[in-house]
Write a protein that holds these residues in place. Structure first.
Motif, PDB file in Angstrom:
ATOM      1  N   VAL A   1       0.844  -1.200   0.000  1.00  0.00           N
ATOM      2  CA  VAL A   1       0.000   0.000   0.000  1.00  0.00           C
ATOM      3  C   VAL A   1       0.880   1.251   0.000  1.00  0.00           C
ATOM      4  O   VAL A   1       0.667   2.176  -0.786  1.00  0.00           O
ATOM      5  CB  VAL A   1      -0.953   0.004   1.211  1.00  0.00           C
ATOM      6  CG1 VAL A   1      -1.740   1.303   1.255  1.00  0.00           C
ATOM      7  CG2 VAL A   1      -1.902  -1.184   1.149  1.00  0.00           C
ATOM      8  N   ILE A   2       1.910   1.261   0.864  1.00  0.00           N
ATOM      9  CA  ILE A   2       2.783   2.434   0.936  1.00  0.00           C
ATOM     10  C   ILE A   2       3.457   2.682  -0.417  1.00  0.00           C
ATOM     11  O   ILE A   2       3.436   3.790  -0.949  1.00  0.00           O
ATOM     12  CB  ILE A   2       3.860   2.245   2.035  1.00  0.00           C
ATOM     13  CG1 ILE A   2       3.197   2.234   3.417  1.00  0.00           C
ATOM     14  CG2 ILE A   2       4.925   3.347   1.950  1.00  0.00           C
ATOM     15  CD1 ILE A   2       4.139   1.882   4.546  1.00  0.00           C
ATOM     16  N   PHE A   3       4.005   1.609  -1.000  1.00  0.00           N
ATOM     17  CA  PHE A   3       4.762   1.805  -2.234  1.00  0.00           C
ATOM     18  C   PHE A   3       3.872   1.883  -3.475  1.00  0.00           C
ATOM     19  O   PHE A   3       4.364   2.042  -4.582  1.00  0.00           O
ATOM     20  CB  PHE A   3       5.850   0.728  -2.369  1.00  0.00           C
ATOM     21  CG  PHE A   3       6.999   0.971  -1.437  1.00  0.00           C
ATOM     22  CD1 PHE A   3       7.966   1.918  -1.756  1.00  0.00           C
ATOM     23  CD2 PHE A   3       7.090   0.314  -0.215  1.00  0.00           C
ATOM     24  CE1 PHE A   3       9.015   2.182  -0.881  1.00  0.00           C
ATOM     25  CE2 PHE A   3       8.128   0.565   0.659  1.00  0.00           C
ATOM     26  CZ  PHE A   3       9.096   1.503   0.328  1.00  0.00           C
ATOM     27  N   SER A   4       2.541   1.764  -3.265  1.00  0.00           N
ATOM     28  CA  SER A   4       1.660   2.009  -4.410  1.00  0.00           C
ATOM     29  C   SER A   4       1.692   3.491  -4.769  1.00  0.00           C
ATOM     30  O   SER A   4       1.253   3.888  -5.837  1.00  0.00           O
ATOM     31  CB  SER A   4       0.237   1.570  -4.084  1.00  0.00           C
ATOM     32  OG  SER A   4      -0.346   2.425  -3.138  1.00  0.00           O
ATOM     33  N   PHE A   5       2.236   4.310  -3.850  1.00  0.00           N
ATOM     34  CA  PHE A   5       2.359   5.746  -4.133  1.00  0.00           C
ATOM     35  C   PHE A   5       3.744   6.107  -4.655  1.00  0.00           C
ATOM     36  O   PHE A   5       4.118   7.271  -4.698  1.00  0.00           O
ATOM     37  CB  PHE A   5       2.045   6.566  -2.878  1.00  0.00           C
ATOM     38  CG  PHE A   5       0.628   6.381  -2.408  1.00  0.00           C
ATOM     39  CD1 PHE A   5      -0.428   6.989  -3.074  1.00  0.00           C
ATOM     40  CD2 PHE A   5       0.340   5.576  -1.309  1.00  0.00           C
ATOM     41  CE1 PHE A   5      -1.740   6.800  -2.666  1.00  0.00           C
ATOM     42  CE2 PHE A   5      -0.959   5.390  -0.897  1.00  0.00           C
ATOM     43  CZ  PHE A   5      -2.007   5.997  -1.574  1.00  0.00           C
ATOM     44  N   SER A   6       4.528   5.080  -5.024  1.00  0.00           N
ATOM     45  CA  SER A   6       5.888   5.379  -5.471  1.00  0.00           C
ATOM     46  C   SER A   6       6.014   5.319  -6.987  1.00  0.00           C
ATOM     47  O   SER A   6       7.015   5.747  -7.545  1.00  0.00           O
ATOM     48  CB  SER A   6       6.870   4.379  -4.852  1.00  0.00           C
ATOM     49  OG  SER A   6       6.727   3.121  -5.488  1.00  0.00           O
ATOM     50  N   GLY A   7       4.996   4.773  -7.641  1.00  0.00           N
ATOM     51  CA  GLY A   7       5.092   4.632  -9.093  1.00  0.00           C
ATOM     52  C   GLY A   7       6.043   3.516  -9.505  1.00  0.00           C
ATOM     53  O   GLY A   7       6.310   3.311 -10.678  1.00  0.00           O
ATOM     54  N   ASN A   8       6.578   2.757  -8.510  1.00  0.00           N
ATOM     55  CA  ASN A   8       7.466   1.623  -8.791  1.00  0.00           C
ATOM     56  C   ASN A   8       6.778   0.331  -8.383  1.00  0.00           C
ATOM     57  O   ASN A   8       5.823   0.342  -7.619  1.00  0.00           O
ATOM     58  CB  ASN A   8       8.751   1.726  -7.951  1.00  0.00           C
ATOM     59  CG  ASN A   8       9.664   2.799  -8.465  1.00  0.00           C
ATOM     60  OD1 ASN A   8       9.735   3.033  -9.665  1.00  0.00           O
ATOM     61  ND2 ASN A   8      10.348   3.459  -7.544  1.00  0.00           N
ATOM     62  N   SER A   9       7.332  -0.800  -8.880  1.00  0.00           N
ATOM     63  CA  SER A   9       6.861  -2.068  -8.343  1.00  0.00           C
ATOM     64  C   SER A   9       7.952  -2.711  -7.490  1.00  0.00           C
ATOM     65  O   SER A   9       7.947  -3.895  -7.235  1.00  0.00           O
ATOM     66  CB  SER A   9       6.411  -3.013  -9.447  1.00  0.00           C
ATOM     67  OG  SER A   9       7.507  -3.355 -10.247  1.00  0.00           O
ATOM     68  N   VAL A  10       8.928  -1.908  -7.103  1.00  0.00           N
ATOM     69  CA  VAL A  10       9.901  -2.351  -6.103  1.00  0.00           C
ATOM     70  C   VAL A  10       9.783  -1.392  -4.926  1.00  0.00           C
ATOM     71  O   VAL A  10       9.166  -0.328  -5.039  1.00  0.00           O
ATOM     72  CB  VAL A  10      11.342  -2.335  -6.650  1.00  0.00           C
ATOM     73  CG1 VAL A  10      11.524  -3.419  -7.672  1.00  0.00           C
ATOM     74  CG2 VAL A  10      11.674  -0.985  -7.231  1.00  0.00           C
TER      75      VAL A  10
END
Lengths: 271, 266
Positions: free
Chosen positions: B30-39
């Motif tokens: 969820v947090i990294f869904s706001f990063s535009g990355n899949s890592v």
């Protein structure tokens, strides 16, 4: 008299007609479940269009294939035992202190709604960030993570359905907490333990994807290698032999577990 | 008494730890869904790119459509087939009932990979058309047993006198079936329906091996293809986050409405 006999007749006709409702399904299941399994059996004996035992020889003489089977069994046992050890306390605590808050129990299965591949990828990312080397250990962690809810669920159902008065009676008769657990709760929860084990063990050895992903393809499990065999038509025969081995494992596991289950319900001496 | 409270506190700590373990990967997604990355890195800073891409992806829309169509048809057919069969199985002679139930158990206890390759051999040998026909037949065959098993216990709890009474009062067998038995088992039919839908949309292995080369992908197989071919598309993090939040809300709201209902009753 006349009326009652006609009534009886219509009832008998009905017994027959209600039974008939199961026939279409029986036929459907024979075609789509039993026949495909028989086809695997048949395929296992076919090589180059002739009837032979060659596929069995190929599988059982390759050390590689047997090593994969051995690895899978070890990993399956480890995953099942750890899931049981981690999951039983969870189910027990939920049944003991949180009977009324069903939501808390539900929280343990919410993660199952997120696709397991995404969760596996997330775990891999965590290991990469922590600089953990991917291999058997990380695969084991991934399996435990993925199957823990499957262990908690049946245990929780069984533990909450145990009549509280048994424990209270034991308490009144002088049992302390520990022996109430060991002599009342634990034996009564065996059906839950059994179904938890079946829900974890077989899927662990036969799943593919999780192991490939969490080990950078260095760890192959039995499910992965069956999948590989069916990618090429030439290896279908050996793949079928491996599927048969898997099927035999499933049957052995179920027979053993069912027997254990019956023994405890019969001979528990509790009721 | 005091030791009891300590035990309880320790127990709750244990629950919290296990929950933390189960939720940690998902919360990171969820947090990294706001990063535009899949890592797990914020190399692009904080962005809604994943969420925007989600709406632009034809692949995702198609996969979602296929998953829902297959899940929808499968659960409807499985529920109808399973309900009718459960009634039939319940009135079979014990010996036949046992045999039928063992066959019914097969897809549930068998390993998924064996079921999948068995169906694959079967479909290829019989030249069943690739795509939807194979996938639907496959899904129905492993979802229906769960419907049957959810209905049978309900049938065995039913008072047989209800049915007899309807007959005595002049109802025809079929009227009695539709007015007595079916309404009685309805709750179990519904839970069987939900179960069939959930199992169908969640399936990966059987779909993956039987989708053939028609290009039909469900969400699960689409993710797998994506992961294998050069890294996951970042929008999957967004999709997962949305599903996660919705499911969590549903569970918490369910609890809230139940609590208020109980309070009102008091």
């Amino acid at each position: 008299m006349n009326k009652s006999s006609s009534n009886q007749q219509s009832r008998r006709a009905l017994m027959i007609s209600r039974k008939v409702f199961s026939y279409p399904y029986l036929i459907f299941m024979l075609i789509f479940v039993v026949v495909p399994l028989v086809m695997i059996l048949f395929n296992a004996f076919i090589k180059d269009d002739s009837f032979t035992l060659a596929n069995f020889v190929t599988f059982f003489s390759q050390r590689e294939g047997l090593a994969i089977l051995g690895n899978s069994l070890v990993l399956g046992f480890a995953t099942t035992i750890i899931c049981l050890l981690l999951g039983y306390p969870v189910a027990y605590i939920l049944a003991r202190y949180h009977v009324k808050t069903r939501t808390l129990a539900l929280l343990f299965i919410v993660p199952m709604w997120i696709n397991f591949l995404i969760r596996t990828l997330a775990i891999k990312e965590i290991f990469m960030t922590l600089d953990v080397k991917l291999g058997m250990g990380t695969v084991l962690f991934g399996m435990i993570y993925n199957y823990l809810p499957f262990m908690i669920l049946p245990l929780h159902t069984t533990l909450t359905s145990i009549d509280k008065s048994y424990g209270e009676a034991a308490n009144d008769l002088g049992c302390d907490e520990v022996s109430v657990f060991a002599r009342v709760t634990l034996p009564l929860s065996v059906p839950g333990i059994i179904s938890g084990i079946t829900m974890v063990f077989i899927p662990t050895i036969s799943t593919f994807a999780i192991s490939q992903y969490l080990s950078e393809r260095t760890v192959m499990l039995f499910g992965d290698s069956i999948d590989m065999m069916f990618k090429l038509t030439e290896t279908w025969g050996v793949g079928s032999v491996m599927s048969l081995v898997m099927l035999v494992l499933v049957i052995i596991a179920n027979v053993l577990l069912n027997r254990f289950n019956k023994d405890t319900t019969k001979g528990g001496g509790l009721v | 008494m005091k030791s009891g409270r300590v035990t309880k506190a320790l127990s709750n700590t244990y629950l919290a730890l296990i929950l933390a373990l189960l939720y940690m990967p998902i919360i990171l997604v969820v947090i990294f869904s706001f990063s535009g990355n899949s890592v797990f890195s914020f190399s692009k800073g904080l962005t809604l790119q994943s969420y925007i891409m989600m709406f632009r992806s034809v692949k995702l829309v198609n996969a979602l459509k296929n998953t829902l169509i297959i899940g929808g048809i499968t659960s409807v057919v499985s529920t109808i087939l399973g309900s009718i069969s459960a009634i039939g199985i319940y009135y079979l002679k014990p010996r036949w009932q046992k045999i039928t139930l063992s066959i019914n158990q097969l897809p549930m206890i068998n390993s998924e990979i064996v079921m999948a390759v068995a169906l694959m051999i079967f479909f290829i040998t019989l030249r069943i058309p690739q795509g939807y026909p194979r996938l639907l037949l496959g899904h129905i065959s492993f979802c229906t047993p769960y419907v049957v098993l959810s209905i049978l216990p309900r049938l065995s709890r039913m008072d047989p006198n209800l049915y007899e009474a309807a007959l005595d009062l002049g109802a025809s067998p079929f009227t009695a079936l539709f007015k007595i038995i079916i309404p009685y088992i309805m709750p179990a039919v519904l839970s069987g329906f939900v179960m069939a839908f959930t199992i169908s949309i969640d399936d990966f292995i059987i779909t993956q091996l039987n989708k053939g080369e028609t290009g039909i992908e469900t969400l699960a197989t689409c993710i797998w293809e994506d992961m294998r071919v050069g890294g996951l598309e970042p929008y999957w993090f967004a999709v997962s986050s949305i599903i996660f939040v919705l499911v969590l809300l549903a569970v918490l709201l369910g609890n809230y409405t139940k609590n208020t209902r109980e309070v009102n009753q008091e």
